[in-house]
Write a protein that holds these residues in place. Structure first.
Motif, short mmCIF file in Angstrom:
data_model
loop_
_atom_site.label_atom_id
_atom_site.label_comp_id
_atom_site.label_asym_id
_atom_site.label_seq_id
_atom_site.Cartn_x
_atom_site.Cartn_y
_atom_site.Cartn_z
N GLY A 288 0.81 -1.21 0.00
CA GLY A 288 0.00 0.00 0.00
C GLY A 288 0.84 1.26 0.00
N ASP A 289 2.06 1.16 0.56
CA ASP A 289 2.95 2.31 0.47
C ASP A 289 3.47 2.44 -0.97
OD1 ASP A 289 2.67 2.86 3.14
OD2 ASP A 289 4.43 1.66 3.74
N SER A 290 4.00 3.63 -1.32
CA SER A 290 4.46 3.89 -2.70
C SER A 290 5.91 4.35 -2.69
CB SER A 290 3.59 4.96 -3.36
OG SER A 290 4.13 5.33 -4.62
N SER B 226 13.16 8.18 -9.36
CA SER B 226 13.28 9.31 -10.30
C SER B 226 14.68 9.28 -10.91
CB SER B 226 13.05 10.63 -9.58
OG SER B 226 13.30 11.72 -10.45
N VAL B 227 14.75 9.25 -12.24
CA VAL B 227 16.02 9.19 -12.97
C VAL B 227 16.10 10.43 -13.87
CG1 VAL B 227 17.47 7.88 -14.55
CG2 VAL B 227 15.95 6.67 -12.94
N THR B 228 17.12 11.28 -13.63
CA THR B 228 17.26 12.53 -14.39
C THR B 228 18.62 12.56 -15.07
OG1 THR B 228 15.85 13.69 -12.79
CG2 THR B 228 17.20 15.04 -14.29
N THR B 229 18.58 12.65 -16.40
CA THR B 229 19.84 12.73 -17.16
C THR B 229 20.35 14.17 -17.19
OG1 THR B 229 18.66 13.02 -19.24
CG2 THR B 229 19.22 10.77 -18.61
N PRO B 230 21.66 14.36 -17.32
CA PRO B 230 22.21 15.72 -17.37
C PRO B 230 22.01 16.33 -18.76
CG PRO B 230 23.97 14.13 -17.63
CD PRO B 230 22.73 13.32 -17.40
N ALA B 231 22.39 17.58 -18.91
CA ALA B 231 22.40 18.22 -20.22
C ALA B 231 23.35 17.42 -21.13
CB ALA B 231 22.85 19.66 -20.10
N PRO B 232 23.08 17.30 -22.41
CA PRO B 232 22.13 18.14 -23.14
C PRO B 232 20.68 17.64 -23.16
CG PRO B 232 23.38 16.82 -24.68
CD PRO B 232 23.94 16.52 -23.33
N THR B 233 20.41 16.41 -22.66
CA THR B 233 19.02 15.92 -22.74
C THR B 233 18.18 16.39 -21.55
OG1 THR B 233 19.67 13.85 -21.67
CG2 THR B 233 19.69 13.90 -24.08
N SER B 234 18.74 16.33 -20.34
CA SER B 234 18.05 16.79 -19.12
C SER B 234 16.64 16.21 -19.04
CB SER B 234 17.99 18.33 -19.09
OG SER B 234 19.29 18.88 -19.16
N LYS B 235 16.55 14.91 -19.18
CA LYS B 235 15.24 14.24 -19.17
C LYS B 235 15.02 13.55 -17.82
CE LYS B 235 12.51 10.69 -21.52
NZ LYS B 235 12.48 9.71 -22.62
N ASN B 236 13.76 13.62 -17.32
CA ASN B 236 13.40 12.96 -16.06
C ASN B 236 12.44 11.82 -16.35
OD1 ASN B 236 11.13 12.93 -13.63
ND2 ASN B 236 13.26 13.00 -12.91
N THR B 237 12.78 10.65 -15.81
CA THR B 237 11.91 9.47 -15.93
C THR B 237 11.59 8.97 -14.53
OG1 THR B 237 12.96 8.85 -18.03
CG2 THR B 237 11.70 7.13 -16.86
N THR B 238 10.32 8.77 -14.23
CA THR B 238 9.90 8.29 -12.91
C THR B 238 9.15 6.97 -13.07
OG1 THR B 238 9.71 10.56 -12.10
CG2 THR B 238 8.61 8.83 -10.83
N VAL B 239 9.59 5.96 -12.32
CA VAL B 239 8.93 4.64 -12.37
C VAL B 239 8.64 4.18 -10.93
CG1 VAL B 239 10.03 3.96 -14.54
CG2 VAL B 239 11.19 3.47 -12.40
N ARG B 240 7.49 3.48 -10.77
CA ARG B 240 7.15 2.95 -9.45
C ARG B 240 7.81 1.59 -9.28
NH1 ARG B 240 1.26 2.74 -6.44
NH2 ARG B 240 2.01 1.66 -4.54
N ILE B 241 8.57 1.46 -8.16
CA ILE B 241 9.27 0.19 -7.93
C ILE B 241 8.70 -0.56 -6.72
CG2 ILE B 241 11.40 1.05 -8.99
CD1 ILE B 241 12.50 1.52 -6.18
N PHE B 242 7.73 0.05 -5.98
CA PHE B 242 7.13 -0.63 -4.81
C PHE B 242 5.72 -0.10 -4.62
CE2 PHE B 242 6.23 -1.18 -0.29
CZ PHE B 242 6.64 -2.50 -0.07
#
Length: 688
Positions: A666-668, A672-688
Motif C-alpha cells: 500500500g505504500d508507494s 526518479s532518474v534525471t539525465t544531465p544536459a544536453p538531454t536533461s530528461k526525467n523518468t519516474t517509475v514505481r518500484i514498490f
C-alpha cells in the motif's frame, strides 16, 4: 653738395651711414652703384601732439629699392659667406620716413637675420637685416625684394638682382687632446675653419669627421666662434667593437672635399677585463633520441672596460654534466679555447646524450684564468614518450546517444625518467564512432582533443577510441647506461603494428583500423607481447600465402598506443533483473536494451516515497547499494583475457539495491532518474 635742415618741433638728423651714402651719391661718374639721397631737405617726423610716429600716411606708402651693402657700407650685388646688409627706406606721401612699418624681405638661396625675414623700420623709416648664403658652395644668381606694410597699406620694392659667391675653406690647427689612448678610451678633437680668400676664420662651415676605427660624439659639426670645431672621439666603432693600433681621424669640409686634414692616434691593444654568461633563459635540452632538437647553444661575452672585446681567447671547461654530454663539438668533453667574435661573444655548442642531469660550463679569460663565468642553468631533461608513460584522461566516458554530447580526451606523456616530453609532440586519435579531433600537440607534456557523440553510432553503444604517438618501448636498462643496447637490455613489453579493437575481442578482425609503422633498418624480428584492450597489438602479418611474420622487432622505437572505450547511452533507462525481496528491491539500470552501457555520466537517481498505510511503521526507503549519480568514468572496459568476453553486464556501475525498511503493501516508492544536459530528461517509475 649741402643740405638744409628744416626747423621743426621734432628734428632728427640722418645717421652717419645715411650721410655717408648720401655723400657717396654726390660722387663722380665711375660707374659704381651709388645711393641717391631719399630726402630733399632733411626728415621731419612728427604728430600733432609732438610725439614720435608717422602721422596719417593716407593711402600712400612708398618704399625704396632694396640696397645690399658690404662690410664697408659699399653697394654690392655679390653675397659671400661673410654676408651683407639689406636696406630699404619706407616713406609716406609727403616723403617723411614711416616708423614702425613691417618690412618683409624675400630672396632665394639666402637666409635673413630674423627667422621670418621681417623687421620694423626705425624712426627714419629705415629697415635693415643681415643676409648670408644658405650654402657656401652656391654660386647661383637670384633676386631680392621687400614688402612694407603699415596701417593696412602695403608697398613692394622692385627686384634687386644679386649673385652668391662660394668660399674656399681651409682646415687649420687640427689636433687631439691625447695622442695615445686606451682601447675604448676617448679624447677631444679640435680644428678651425678659415676662408682662404680673406684669411679670416669662417663660421657656419660644416665639417664631417671620420676615422678608420672609432666613433664621434658629433660626426658632423658647424664651425662657430672664430671658426672653431670640436668633438669627442671614442675608440669604439659604431658597431660597438673596440679599436686598437694606429687609427686615422680625418676632417673634411662638407662643401669642399679638397679641404681635408688627417691626424693619427695610437690606441693600446685590447685587454679583456671581464667575462659574463649572457644566455638569459634556462636551457632545457631534449635527450639525444628524444625527437626534439639534438643540440643547442649558450653564450658568453668578453668585455674590456665595460665594452665587448673582440678576438679574445677564452678557455672552456665542462665542470658538471651527464657522462654522455658533449660540448663545443660532437664527441668532445675536453677543455677547449675559443676566440670572441666581433661582438665579444663566445658561442658554445651543446650536444646532449641520453642521460638526464644538470650541466655546468666554466669560461675563463686565457689571459687571466681567475676571471671566469659559470653557466649553470643548463640541463638534459626531456626524452621521447615511453610505452608505460602514456595516460589518457577523459572528462566523461558515457555520452548521450540521442543528442550531440561532447567531452575532452587528454593525453599525458612522459619519458622513461618521468620527465615531460618535448613541447610539440604530436598525438593522433581515431575512433570507431562519433567524431574526435584528429591530433593535438603537447604543451608541458599534455594536450587535449574533443570527442563528440554523433553519427556514426555503433549499434551496441560502445565506441573504441585509440590514441597513438611515436615513442620508445619500455625496457630494462641492465647495463645502467641509460641507453637501450640491443642484445644486452631487455624489452619489457614488445609491441609492433596495432589495430583498433572495435569488437573488443582482443583479436584483429578484418575491417578494423590498422596502423603499420614499417620495418626498421638493423632490427631483427622478435616475439610480440599479447594484446590487451588498452594496448592492441597486431602480432603477425601475412607475407605470402600461409606464411606469417611478426610485426615486432628488437629495436627501441615504435608507435605507442592507448585505447579507451566510450559509451553512447539513451536518456530513457532500461531495467533488468528487477527483484522485490523482503526488505529490499534489487535491479539493474542500463542506457541501452543491449545492456552494454550505463546511463549517461552524471545521471542522478532519487526516491519519491508515499507512506499510505496506517500502521506503526514509517516507510523510509533508501538506495543502499549503487551510484546515486552515474560516475563520470564508468568501468566500460571489462574484457576477460581468457574468454575474450565483455563482462560489463551486471557490473557495479549498473547494479542497485533499495532498502524498503518500514514499508508495507500500500505504500508507494518511485524511482526518479534525471539525465544531465544536453538531454536533461526525467523518468519516474514505481518500484514498490
Amino acid at each position: 653738395m649741402s643740405y638744409t635742415f628744416l626747423p621743426t618741433s621734432k628734428l632728427f638728423q640722418l645717421t652717419a651711414l645715411t650721410l655717408s651714402l648720401a655723400l657717396a651719391g654726390c660722387g663722380g661718374g665711375d660707374g659704381t652703384d651709388t645711393i641717391a639721397p631719399e630726402f630733399d631737405g632733411g626728415v621731419t617726423i612728427g604728430t600733432d601732439d609732438g610725439g614720435l610716429g608717422s602721422g596719417d600716411i593716407g593711402d600712400v606708402l612708398n618704399v625704396s629699392t632694396v640696397s645690399l651693402l658690404d662690410a664697408n657700407a659699399n653697394l654690392t650685388r655679390v653675397i659671400s659667406m661673410s654676408g651683407v646688409t639689406a636696406r630699404v627706406v619706407v616713406t609716406d606721401s609727403e616723403g617723411n620716413g614711416v616708423s614702425g612699418a613691417l618690412v618683409t624681405f624675400n630672396g632665394s638661396g639666402v637666409q635673413f637675420g630674423t627667422s621670418n625675414g621681417a623687421v620694423l623700420t626705425n624712426a627714419e623709416g629705415v629697415a635693415t637685416t643681415s643676409v648670408v648664403p644658405l650654402s657656401s658652395t652656391d654660386t647661383g644668381s637670384y633676386s631680392l625684394s621687400a614688402t612694407a606694410t603699415y596701417d593696412d597699406v602695403s608697398a613692394t620694392t622692385a627686384s634687386y638682382n644679386y649673385s652668391l659667391q662660394a668660399v674656399d675653406i681651409s682646415l687649420v690647427n687640427f689636433s687631439t687632446g691625447e695622442s695615445v689612448l686606451e682601447s675604448g678610451g676617448s679624447t677631444i678633437v679640435t680644428l678651425q675653419t678659415k676662408d682662404t680668400g680673406t684669411n679670416q676664420f669662417q663660421n657656419d662651415v660644416t665639417v664631417n669627421l671620420s676615422s678608420t676605427c672609432g666613433s664621434f660624439e658629433e660626426a658632423s659639426i658647424s664651425s662657430s666662434n672664430q671658426g672653431n670645431v670640436s668633438s669627442t672621439y671614442n675608440a669604439i666603432a659604431s658597431n660597438g667593437n673596440l679599436c686598437e693600433g694606429i687609427q686615422t681621424i680625418t676632417a673634411v669640409a662638407a662643401n669642399s672635399t679638397s679641404s681635408s686634414q688627417s691626424i693619427n692616434v695610437n690606441i693600446k691593444a685590447i685587454e679583456a677585463s671581464s667575462i659574463v654568461y649572457t644566455t638569459t633563459n634556462a636551457v632545457v635540452l631534449g635527450a639525444k633520441n628524444s625527437g626534439s632538437s639534438s643540440s643547442n647553444q649558450v653564450e658568453f661575452t668578453v668585455y674590456a672596460n665595460g665594452v665587448p672585446a673582440a678576438n679574445q681567447e677564452v678557455t672552456l671547461d665542462l665542470i658538471k654534466s651527464p657522462s654522455d654530454f658533449n660540448f663545443v663539438s660532437q664527441g668532445n668533453r675536453a677543455t677547449k679555447t675559443l676566440k670572441s667574435d666581433s661582438s665579444g661573444k663566445v658561442t658554445v655548442n651543446l650536444y646532449p646524450g641520453n642521460i638526464p642531469g644538470p650541466v655546468e660550463i666554466k669560461a675563463s679569460l686565457k689571459s687571466n684564468l681567475n676571471t671566469f663565468a659559470l653557466a649553470k642553468n643548463i640541463s638534459v631533461a626531456t626524452g621521447r614518450p615511453t610505452q608505460n608513460g602514456v595516460t589518457l584522461a577523459i572528462g566523461k566516458n558515457v555520452l548521450a546517444d540521442n543528442a550531440i554530447d561532447t567531452t575532452n580526451i587528454s593525453a599525458y606523456l612522459t619519458d622513461r625518467q618521468g620527465n615531460l616530453v618535448p613541447d610539440g609532440t604530436v598525438v593522433s586519435f581515431v575512433t570507431e564512432g562519433g567524431t574526435v579531433t584528429p591530433n593535438c600537440a603537447t604543451v608541458s607534456g599534455n594536450c587535449s582533443v574533443t570527442f563528440t557523440s554523433q553519427n556514426p553510432r555503433p549499434a551496441n553503444g560502445r565506441v573504441s577510441v585509440i590514441a597513438y604517438v611515436e615513442g620508445d618501448k619500455a625496457y630494462s636498462d641492465l647495463n645502467g647506461d641509460n641507453v637501450y643496447t640491443v642484445g644486452i637490455d631487455e624489452l619489457l613489453d614488445n609491441i609492433g603494428n596495432f589495430f583498433r579493437d572495435d569488437n573488443e575481442d582482443l583479436n584483429y578482425t578484418p575491417g578494423e583500423f590498422v596502423y603499420k609503422r614499417g620495418e626498421q633498418e638493423g632490427g631483427d624480428q622478435a616475439t610480440c607481447a599479447a594484446t590487451r584492450l588498452s594496448q592492441p597489438n597486431l602480432p603477425n602479418f601475412i607475407i605470402e600465402p600461409n606464411v606469417e611474420a611478426t610485426t615486432c622487432d628488437n629495436m627501441l622505437p615504435t608507435v605507442l598506443r592507448k585505447q579507451v572505450i566510450m559509451g553512447f547511452a539513451n536518456d530513457t533507462p532500461t531495467f533488468y533483473n528487477f527483484q522485490v525481496m523482503p526488505g529490499a528491491i534489487l535491479f539493474e539500470m542500463y542506457g541501452s536494451s543491449l545492456k552494454t552501457v550505463s546511463m549517461p555520466s552524471g545521471t542522478a537517481l532519487s526516491l519519491i516515497v508515499k507512506d499510505n498505510t496506517d500502521n506503526d511503521l514509517t516507510c523510509e526507503p533508501e538506495i543502499t547499494d549503487g551510484n546515486m549519480t552515474v560516475p563520470a568514468l564508468v568501468a566500460l572496459s571489462r574484457v576477460d583475457g581468457t574468454t575474450k568476453q565483455n563482462f560489463f553486464e551486471s557490473s557495479d556501475d549498473v547494479s542497485y539495491i533499495v532498502s524498503t525498511e518500514g514499508c508495507a503493501n500500500g505504500d508507494s516508492i518511485k524511482l526518479s532518474v534525471t539525465t544531465p544536459a544536453p538531454t536533461s530528461k526525467n523518468t519516474t517509475v514505481r518500484i514498490f
